[in-house]
Design an enzyme around this catalytic site. Structure first.
Site, PDB file in Angstrom:
ATOM      1  N   ASP A  54      -3.641   4.922   0.098  1.00 53.71           N
ATOM      2  CA  ASP A  54      -2.532   5.868   0.042  1.00 53.71           C
ATOM      3  C   ASP A  54      -1.326   5.093   0.568  1.00 53.71           C
ATOM      4  O   ASP A  54      -1.300   4.673   1.737  1.00 53.71           O
ATOM      5  CB  ASP A  54      -2.847   7.075   0.929  1.00 53.71           C
ATOM      6  CG  ASP A  54      -1.722   8.121   0.916  1.00 53.71           C
ATOM      7  OD1 ASP A  54      -0.555   7.746   0.727  1.00 53.71           O
ATOM      8  OD2 ASP A  54      -2.025   9.307   1.116  1.00 53.71           O
ATOM      9  N   ASN A  77       2.922   1.054  -8.851  1.00 56.28           N
ATOM     10  CA  ASN A  77       2.978   2.106  -9.866  1.00 56.28           C
ATOM     11  C   ASN A  77       2.960   3.514  -9.270  1.00 56.28           C
ATOM     12  O   ASN A  77       3.550   4.434  -9.817  1.00 56.28           O
ATOM     13  CB  ASN A  77       1.769   1.924 -10.800  1.00 56.28           C
ATOM     14  CG  ASN A  77       1.454   3.176 -11.576  1.00 56.28           C
ATOM     15  OD1 ASN A  77       2.114   3.492 -12.566  1.00 56.28           O
ATOM     16  ND2 ASN A  77       0.448   3.928 -11.133  1.00 56.28           N
ATOM     17  N   TYR A 143      13.675  14.063  -7.374  1.00 59.82           N
ATOM     18  CA  TYR A 143      12.959  12.891  -7.912  1.00 59.82           C
ATOM     19  C   TYR A 143      13.969  11.795  -8.284  1.00 59.82           C
ATOM     20  O   TYR A 143      13.754  10.621  -7.989  1.00 59.82           O
ATOM     21  CB  TYR A 143      12.149  13.325  -9.133  1.00 59.82           C
ATOM     22  CG  TYR A 143      11.417  12.216  -9.873  1.00 59.82           C
ATOM     23  CD1 TYR A 143      10.233  11.675  -9.384  1.00 59.82           C
ATOM     24  CD2 TYR A 143      11.903  11.722 -11.084  1.00 59.82           C
ATOM     25  CE1 TYR A 143       9.550  10.683 -10.087  1.00 59.82           C
ATOM     26  CE2 TYR A 143      11.233  10.731 -11.791  1.00 59.82           C
ATOM     27  CZ  TYR A 143      10.056  10.219 -11.292  1.00 59.82           C
ATOM     28  OH  TYR A 143       9.389   9.231 -11.982  1.00 59.82           O
ATOM     29  N   LYS A 147      14.140   7.916  -7.115  1.00 59.90           N
ATOM     30  CA  LYS A 147      14.049   6.756  -8.028  1.00 59.90           C
ATOM     31  C   LYS A 147      15.344   5.925  -7.983  1.00 59.90           C
ATOM     32  O   LYS A 147      15.304   4.715  -8.170  1.00 59.90           O
ATOM     33  CB  LYS A 147      13.724   7.224  -9.447  1.00 59.90           C
ATOM     34  CG  LYS A 147      12.266   7.668  -9.614  1.00 59.90           C
ATOM     35  CD  LYS A 147      11.262   6.514  -9.411  1.00 59.90           C
ATOM     36  CE  LYS A 147       9.836   6.924  -9.733  1.00 59.90           C
ATOM     37  NZ  LYS A 147       8.833   5.877  -9.527  1.00 59.90           N
ATOM     38  N   THR A 178       1.597  11.067 -19.713  1.00 60.73           N
ATOM     39  CA  THR A 178       0.643  11.097 -18.593  1.00 60.73           C
ATOM     40  C   THR A 178       0.609  12.513 -18.012  1.00 60.73           C
ATOM     41  O   THR A 178       1.385  13.368 -18.413  1.00 60.73           O
ATOM     42  CB  THR A 178       1.073  10.123 -17.468  1.00 60.73           C
ATOM     43  OG1 THR A 178       2.274  10.644 -16.874  1.00 60.73           O
ATOM     44  CG2 THR A 178       1.303   8.710 -17.966  1.00 60.73           C
TER      45      THR A 178
HETATM   46  N1  LIG Z   1       5.200   9.945 -16.759  1.00 59.02           N
HETATM   47  C1  LIG Z   1       6.491   9.730 -16.894  1.00 59.02           C
HETATM   48  O1  LIG Z   1       7.132  10.288 -17.795  1.00 59.02           O
HETATM   49  C2  LIG Z   1       7.208   8.758 -16.008  1.00 59.02           C
HETATM   50  C3  LIG Z   1       8.516   8.382 -16.353  1.00 59.02           C
HETATM   51  C4  LIG Z   1       9.194   7.456 -15.558  1.00 59.02           C
HETATM   52  C5  LIG Z   1       8.567   6.908 -14.474  1.00 59.02           C
HETATM   53  N2  LIG Z   1       7.293   7.296 -14.152  1.00 59.02           N
HETATM   54  C6  LIG Z   1       6.683   6.664 -12.983  1.00 59.02           C
HETATM   55  O2  LIG Z   1       5.503   6.007 -13.426  1.00 59.02           O
HETATM   56  C7  LIG Z   1       4.596   5.890 -12.334  1.00 59.02           C
HETATM   57  C8  LIG Z   1       3.224   6.368 -12.762  1.00 59.02           C
HETATM   58  O3  LIG Z   1       3.319   7.739 -13.063  1.00 59.02           O
HETATM   59  P1  LIG Z   1       2.331   8.482 -14.062  1.00 59.02           P
HETATM   60  O4  LIG Z   1       3.163   9.021 -15.169  1.00 59.02           O
HETATM   61  O5  LIG Z   1       1.153   7.649 -14.377  1.00 59.02           O
HETATM   62  O6  LIG Z   1       1.974   9.730 -13.119  1.00 59.02           O
HETATM   63  P2  LIG Z   1       0.596  10.453 -12.801  1.00 59.02           P
HETATM   64  O7  LIG Z   1      -0.225  10.553 -14.034  1.00 59.02           O
HETATM   65  O8  LIG Z   1       0.991  11.682 -12.073  1.00 59.02           O
HETATM   66  O9  LIG Z   1      -0.109   9.419 -11.791  1.00 59.02           O
HETATM   67  C9  LIG Z   1       0.444   9.141 -10.547  1.00 59.02           C
HETATM   68  C10 LIG Z   1      -0.456   8.164  -9.817  1.00 59.02           C
HETATM   69  O10 LIG Z   1       0.127   7.842  -8.558  1.00 59.02           O
HETATM   70  C11 LIG Z   1      -0.863   8.081  -7.549  1.00 59.02           C
HETATM   71  N3  LIG Z   1      -0.263   8.409  -6.266  1.00 59.02           N
HETATM   72  C12 LIG Z   1       0.578   9.428  -5.948  1.00 59.02           C
HETATM   73  N4  LIG Z   1       0.894   9.393  -4.648  1.00 59.02           N
HETATM   74  C13 LIG Z   1       0.236   8.321  -4.118  1.00 59.02           C
HETATM   75  C14 LIG Z   1       0.147   7.744  -2.829  1.00 59.02           C
HETATM   76  N5  LIG Z   1       0.796   8.285  -1.785  1.00 59.02           N
HETATM   77  N6  LIG Z   1      -0.614   6.642  -2.658  1.00 59.02           N
HETATM   78  C15 LIG Z   1      -1.272   6.101  -3.692  1.00 59.02           C
HETATM   79  N7  LIG Z   1      -1.266   6.606  -4.944  1.00 59.02           N
HETATM   80  C16 LIG Z   1      -0.512   7.704  -5.147  1.00 59.02           C
HETATM   81  C17 LIG Z   1      -1.692   9.223  -8.108  1.00 59.02           C
HETATM   82  O11 LIG Z   1      -2.907   9.337  -7.391  1.00 59.02           O
HETATM   83  P3  LIG Z   1      -3.736  10.737  -7.280  1.00 59.02           P
HETATM   84  O12 LIG Z   1      -4.627  10.781  -8.488  1.00 59.02           O
HETATM   85  O13 LIG Z   1      -4.480  10.607  -5.986  1.00 59.02           O
HETATM   86  O14 LIG Z   1      -2.726  11.849  -7.265  1.00 59.02           O
HETATM   87  C18 LIG Z   1      -1.846   8.750  -9.544  1.00 59.02           C
HETATM   88  O15 LIG Z   1      -2.809   7.740  -9.634  1.00 59.02           O
HETATM   89  C19 LIG Z   1       5.213   6.700 -11.185  1.00 59.02           C
HETATM   90  O16 LIG Z   1       5.896   5.824 -10.304  1.00 59.02           O
HETATM   91  C20 LIG Z   1       6.210   7.601 -11.904  1.00 59.02           C
HETATM   92  O17 LIG Z   1       7.263   8.023 -11.044  1.00 59.02           O
HETATM   93  C21 LIG Z   1       6.605   8.200 -14.884  1.00 59.02           C
END
Ligand SMILES: NC(=O)c1ccc[n+]([C@@H]2O[C@H](COP(=O)([O-])OP(=O)(O)OC[C@H]3O[C@@H](n4cnc5c(N)ncnc54)[C@H](OP(=O)(O)O)[C@@H]3O)[C@@H](O)[C@H]2O)c1
Length: 234
Positions: A54, A77, A143, A147, A178
């Site tokens: 974490d 990530n 958010y 960012k 996602t």
């Molecule tokens: N999806 C989008 O449209 C989008 C767009 C721009 C940027 N992003 C960025 O892309 C990255 C990945 O997001 P995603 O879309 O794959 O989101 P997601 O499906 O919600 O996955 C988020 C991941 O981060 C983990 N996480 C959250 N808090 C954490 C912590 N304190 N320590 C360790 N792990 C933690 C979660 O673990 P748990 O399973 O334990 O919750 C999960 O594995 C993020 O930085 C997000 O801000 C996403």
């Protein structure tokens, strides 16, 4: 930075973009992939090394850094979105949570691994940012704050680690397919495509990835006389 034979740690590797990172890095010939997750039992990829991590818990960050002394590539990530408006009652609490994870958690990882990457020849850090580093949307304004701060932090880390030869790549993307965007009805990039573009940037020595058309348009709009960030988006 060459991915083949690299030793990598991906945070939040149990799902979404992080899982795509871990899978693709293995396929691309990484020597070792450490897969960080808050619950390591949720890692379902064979051939990775699951680690409890974490990023908001300093003792876990320290322990993982002690276990991964061979690291050459850190993929920051992990991230959260709480959603909501700046004038809601819960806005401060949401902003604190998002800053704790997206900014301070990611910075803690950069700080813990900078000496290790330096000792291993420089290596690279990838920080996953967003198009919302540059613009604010009403339902995701806290958010965006997190960012934007993480973008600035990434720029600071890049400058600070240049002397030790660490490449620092910021990845900006709009919507990806996602769990995070499960309720969003909009065009979404595939996680695979974002990882492939970022690996190409790493190997070409680049420092920024603009992963989709909307992100590229917003980046261009920053320097217009009326910058894109002045108007409501989305
Ligand atoms: N999806 C989008 O449209 C989008 C767009 C721009 C940027 N992003 C960025 O892309 C990255 C990945 O997001 P995603 O879309 O794959 O989101 P997601 O499906 O919600 O996955 C988020 C991941 O981060 C983990 N996480 C959250 N808090 C954490 C912590 N304190 N320590 C360790 N792990 C933690 C979660 O673990 P748990 O399973 O334990 O919750 C999960 O594995 C993020 O930085 C997000 O801000 C996403």
């Amino acid at each position: 930075m060459k991915v083949r034979d690299s030793v990598v740690l991906v945070t939040g590797a149990n799902r979404g973009l992080g899982r795509a990172w871990a899978r693709l890095l293995l396929e691309a010939g990484a020597r070792k992939v450490y897969a960080g997750a808050r619950d390591p039992r949720s890692i379902d990829l064979p051939d990775v090394i699951p680690l409890e991590l974490d990023i908001t818990r300093p003792e876990q960050v320290r322990r993982v850094a002690a276990e991964c002394g061979d690291l050459t590539l850190l993929v920051n990530n992990a991230g959260i979105v709480r959603g909501g408006h700046l004038f809601d009652d819960e806005a401060f609490e949401r902003a604190r949570q998002e800053l704790d994870t997206n900014l301070f958690g990611t910075l803690a990882m950069c700080r813990a691994f900078a000496p290790i990457l330096g000792a291993n020849g420089g290596g690279a850090i990838v920080n996953v940012l967003s198009v919302l580093s540059w613009i604010s949307i009403p339902g995701g304004a806290t958010y965006s704050i997190s960012k934007a701060a993480t973008w600035s932090m990434t720029n600071g880390v890049r400058i600070a680690l240049k002397p030790q030869g660490t490449q620092v790549v910021g990845v900006h993307v709009a919507f990806m397919d996602t769990d995070m965007t499960a309720g969003v009805d909009a065009p979404k990039a595939s996680t695979l495509d974002v990882v492939i573009q970022t690996v190409a940037a790493l190997e070409a020595g680049q420092e920024e990835v603009l992963a989709d058309g909307l992100t590229r348009e917003v980046k261009r709009g920053l320097s217009l006389e009326r910058g894109v960030y002045l108007d409501a988006a989305g």
